[in-house]
Design a protein around this motif. Structure first.
Motif, PDB file in Angstrom:
ATOM      1  N   ALA A   1      69.359  72.186  58.715  1.00 56.39           N
ATOM      2  CA  ALA A   1      68.389  71.253  58.169  1.00 56.39           C
ATOM      3  C   ALA A   1      67.766  70.495  59.327  1.00 56.39           C
ATOM      4  CB  ALA A   1      69.063  70.294  57.205  1.00 56.39           C
ATOM      5  N   ARG A   2      66.511  70.176  59.166  1.00 52.27           N
ATOM      6  CA  ARG A   2      65.790  69.404  60.177  1.00 52.27           C
ATOM      7  C   ARG A   2      65.099  68.248  59.455  1.00 52.27           C
ATOM      8  NH1 ARG A   2      61.876  72.690  63.703  1.00 52.27           N
ATOM      9  NH2 ARG A   2      63.767  73.026  64.856  1.00 52.27           N
ATOM     10  N   ILE A   3      65.267  67.038  59.979  1.00 54.87           N
ATOM     11  CA  ILE A   3      64.628  65.855  59.404  1.00 54.87           C
ATOM     12  C   ILE A   3      63.698  65.289  60.460  1.00 54.87           C
ATOM     13  CG2 ILE A   3      64.986  63.551  58.455  1.00 54.87           C
ATOM     14  CD1 ILE A   3      67.727  64.542  57.492  1.00 54.87           C
ATOM     15  N   SER A   4      62.445  65.093  60.077  1.00 61.09           N
ATOM     16  CA  SER A   4      61.443  64.562  60.993  1.00 61.09           C
ATOM     17  C   SER A   4      60.795  63.333  60.357  1.00 61.09           C
ATOM     18  CB  SER A   4      60.345  65.590  61.261  1.00 61.09           C
ATOM     19  OG  SER A   4      60.903  66.782  61.749  1.00 61.09           O
ATOM     20  N   ALA A   5      60.614  62.279  61.142  1.00 62.59           N
ATOM     21  CA  ALA A   5      59.939  61.068  60.657  1.00 62.59           C
ATOM     22  C   ALA A   5      58.439  61.246  60.802  1.00 62.59           C
ATOM     23  CB  ALA A   5      60.406  59.854  61.444  1.00 62.59           C
ATOM     24  N   ILE A   6      57.713  60.990  59.714  1.00 64.37           N
ATOM     25  CA  ILE A   6      56.253  61.059  59.748  1.00 64.37           C
ATOM     26  C   ILE A   6      55.691  59.682  60.093  1.00 64.37           C
ATOM     27  CG2 ILE A   6      54.175  61.441  58.371  1.00 64.37           C
ATOM     28  CD1 ILE A   6      55.740  63.484  56.801  1.00 64.37           C
ATOM     29  N   ASP A   7      56.211  58.680  59.460  1.00 63.47           N
ATOM     30  CA  ASP A   7      55.847  57.287  59.737  1.00 63.47           C
ATOM     31  C   ASP A   7      57.076  56.448  59.395  1.00 63.47           C
ATOM     32  OD1 ASP A   7      55.720  56.514  56.910  1.00 63.47           O
ATOM     33  OD2 ASP A   7      53.792  57.585  56.848  1.00 63.47           O
ATOM     34  N   PRO A   8      57.012  55.125  59.588  1.00 59.79           N
ATOM     35  CA  PRO A   8      58.210  54.312  59.354  1.00 59.79           C
ATOM     36  C   PRO A   8      58.750  54.401  57.936  1.00 59.79           C
ATOM     37  CG  PRO A   8      56.583  53.041  60.567  1.00 59.79           C
ATOM     38  CD  PRO A   8      55.942  54.339  60.207  1.00 59.79           C
ATOM     39  N   ASP A   9      57.926  54.744  56.963  1.00 60.71           N
ATOM     40  CA  ASP A   9      58.388  54.772  55.578  1.00 60.71           C
ATOM     41  C   ASP A   9      58.613  56.184  55.038  1.00 60.71           C
ATOM     42  OD1 ASP A   9      58.240  51.989  55.376  1.00 60.71           O
ATOM     43  OD2 ASP A   9      56.102  52.074  54.866  1.00 60.71           O
ATOM     44  N   SER A  10      58.264  57.244  55.814  1.00 63.09           N
ATOM     45  CA  SER A  10      58.322  58.608  55.275  1.00 63.09           C
ATOM     46  C   SER A  10      59.047  59.549  56.245  1.00 63.09           C
ATOM     47  CB  SER A  10      56.916  59.164  55.066  1.00 63.09           C
ATOM     48  OG  SER A  10      56.152  58.338  54.228  1.00 63.09           O
ATOM     49  N   VAL A  11      59.765  60.460  55.642  1.00 65.63           N
ATOM     50  CA  VAL A  11      60.428  61.520  56.412  1.00 65.63           C
ATOM     51  C   VAL A  11      60.183  62.850  55.720  1.00 65.63           C
ATOM     52  CG1 VAL A  11      62.242  60.084  57.411  1.00 65.63           C
ATOM     53  CG2 VAL A  11      62.637  61.233  55.229  1.00 65.63           C
ATOM     54  N   ILE A  12      60.240  63.901  56.509  1.00 66.52           N
ATOM     55  CA  ILE A  12      60.157  65.257  55.950  1.00 66.52           C
ATOM     56  C   ILE A  12      61.478  65.947  56.288  1.00 66.52           C
ATOM     57  CG2 ILE A  12      59.095  67.520  56.174  1.00 66.52           C
ATOM     58  CD1 ILE A  12      56.477  66.209  56.744  1.00 66.52           C
ATOM     59  N   ALA A  13      62.057  66.553  55.296  1.00 64.79           N
ATOM     60  CA  ALA A  13      63.290  67.319  55.497  1.00 64.79           C
ATOM     61  C   ALA A  13      62.964  68.788  55.298  1.00 64.79           C
ATOM     62  CB  ALA A  13      64.354  66.869  54.510  1.00 64.79           C
ATOM     63  N   THR A  14      63.345  69.596  56.277  1.00 64.26           N
ATOM     64  CA  THR A  14      63.156  71.041  56.194  1.00 64.26           C
ATOM     65  C   THR A  14      64.539  71.667  56.122  1.00 64.26           C
ATOM     66  OG1 THR A  14      61.208  70.852  57.600  1.00 64.26           O
ATOM     67  CG2 THR A  14      62.134  73.050  57.299  1.00 64.26           C
ATOM     68  N   ILE A  15      64.744  72.450  55.094  1.00 58.75           N
ATOM     69  CA  ILE A  15      66.039  73.103  54.915  1.00 58.75           C
ATOM     70  C   ILE A  15      65.794  74.612  54.936  1.00 58.75           C
ATOM     71  CG2 ILE A  15      67.978  73.459  53.373  1.00 58.75           C
ATOM     72  CD1 ILE A  15      67.418  70.643  52.267  1.00 58.75           C
ATOM     73  N   ARG A  16      66.587  75.296  55.739  1.00 62.72           N
ATOM     74  CA  ARG A  16      66.455  76.752  55.851  1.00 62.72           C
ATOM     75  C   ARG A  16      67.769  77.381  55.409  1.00 62.72           C
ATOM     76  NH1 ARG A  16      65.902  79.719  61.526  1.00 62.72           N
ATOM     77  NH2 ARG A  16      66.297  81.823  60.798  1.00 62.72           N
ATOM     78  N   ASP A  17      67.680  78.275  54.470  1.00 64.28           N
ATOM     79  CA  ASP A  17      68.869  78.974  53.985  1.00 64.28           C
ATOM     80  C   ASP A  17      69.235  80.051  55.009  1.00 64.28           C
ATOM     81  OD1 ASP A  17      70.899  80.235  52.677  1.00 64.28           O
ATOM     82  OD2 ASP A  17      69.708  80.895  50.964  1.00 64.28           O
ATOM     83  N   ARG A  18      70.371  79.888  55.662  1.00 65.07           N
ATOM     84  CA  ARG A  18      70.808  80.831  56.696  1.00 65.07           C
ATOM     85  C   ARG A  18      72.004  81.658  56.228  1.00 65.07           C
ATOM     86  NH1 ARG A  18      70.646  77.953  62.443  1.00 65.07           N
ATOM     87  NH2 ARG A  18      70.947  80.130  62.994  1.00 65.07           N
ATOM     88  N   THR A  19      72.208  81.697  54.923  1.00 65.20           N
ATOM     89  CA  THR A  19      73.358  82.416  54.380  1.00 65.20           C
ATOM     90  C   THR A  19      73.332  83.885  54.793  1.00 65.20           C
ATOM     91  OG1 THR A  19      73.354  80.933  52.484  1.00 65.20           O
ATOM     92  CG2 THR A  19      74.606  82.981  52.256  1.00 65.20           C
ATOM     93  N   ASP A  20      72.183  84.546  54.609  1.00 64.97           N
ATOM     94  CA  ASP A  20      72.088  85.964  54.961  1.00 64.97           C
ATOM     95  C   ASP A  20      72.319  86.183  56.448  1.00 64.97           C
ATOM     96  OD1 ASP A  20      71.590  86.613  52.343  1.00 64.97           O
ATOM     97  OD2 ASP A  20      69.420  86.750  52.593  1.00 64.97           O
ATOM     98  N   GLU A  21      71.755  85.294  57.265  1.00 64.95           N
ATOM     99  CA  GLU A  21      71.923  85.403  58.716  1.00 64.95           C
ATOM    100  C   GLU A  21      73.391  85.250  59.094  1.00 64.95           C
ATOM    101  OE1 GLU A  21      70.618  82.730  62.501  1.00 64.95           O
ATOM    102  OE2 GLU A  21      69.078  83.087  60.974  1.00 64.95           O
TER     103      GLU A  21
END
Length: 183
Positions: A1-21
């Protein structure tokens, strides 16, 4: 998972399913362990110059080389490993051609002189694939077939002896019949 701050009040979370890998890595690790520990000698041989680029310990054992042999210091070249096979190139050429032409694997059987003293009968099974680092490589499996070869020779000798005894029995019976008819 990767969490990135867009601004002080917002974040974006990116989740990648790596089960197959992860499962793929587990399968590769298992296959690697099997090849390293199998009873056959296994080696990858660069097709271009027939240099061994990887081998398992059984490959070294069948060649009577120490387990700590360093192929980086002293490269193993397939034809050099079998100097007693005067026609090594002639035997290997059809195998290489069959493999390169994609017609499948090939088997070769012959003697292997170990330490200049003992002869071991071995069988090569050769196939190929494209390696990401070494280009076209041959997958060489080396098996000790000494006992199987000895058993085949014994079976052939027993069959010949049986045939000879059958012929002798027939001749003795003919001789007995001749004597009985003469009396």
């Amino acid at each position: 998972a990767r969490i990135s701050a867009i601004d002080p009040d917002s974040v974006i979370a990116t989740i990648r399913d790596r089960t197959d890998e992860h499962e793929g890595h587990a399968v590769l690790n298992l296959q690697s362990a099997v090849v390293r520990n199998m009873s056959q000698g296994a080696a990858l041989v660069r097709q271009e110059d027939l240099t061994v680029v990887w081998h398992n310990s059984q490959f070294l054992s069948l060649l009577a080389l120490p387990d700590d042999f360093d192929a980086a210091q002293q490269p193993l070249v397939l034809p050099d490993l079998f100097p007693e096979w005067l026609d090594f190139a002639e035997q290997v050429r059809p195998a290489l051609s069959a493999v390169v032409d994609g017609t499948g694997g090939h088997r070769i059987e012959g003697p292997l002189m170990r330490d200049g003293r003992s002869v071991l009968w071995v069988e090569f099974t050769i196939s190929s694939f494209e390696h990401s680092e070494h280009g076209p490589v041959l997958v060489v499996l080396l098996s000790d077939v000494s006992q199987a070869r000895a058993q085949r020779q014994i079976d052939q000798a027993v069959a010949r002896l049986h045939d000879d005894l059958t012929a002798l029995e027939s001749n003795v019976n003919d001789l007995i019949d001749s004597i009985a008819n003469a009396i």
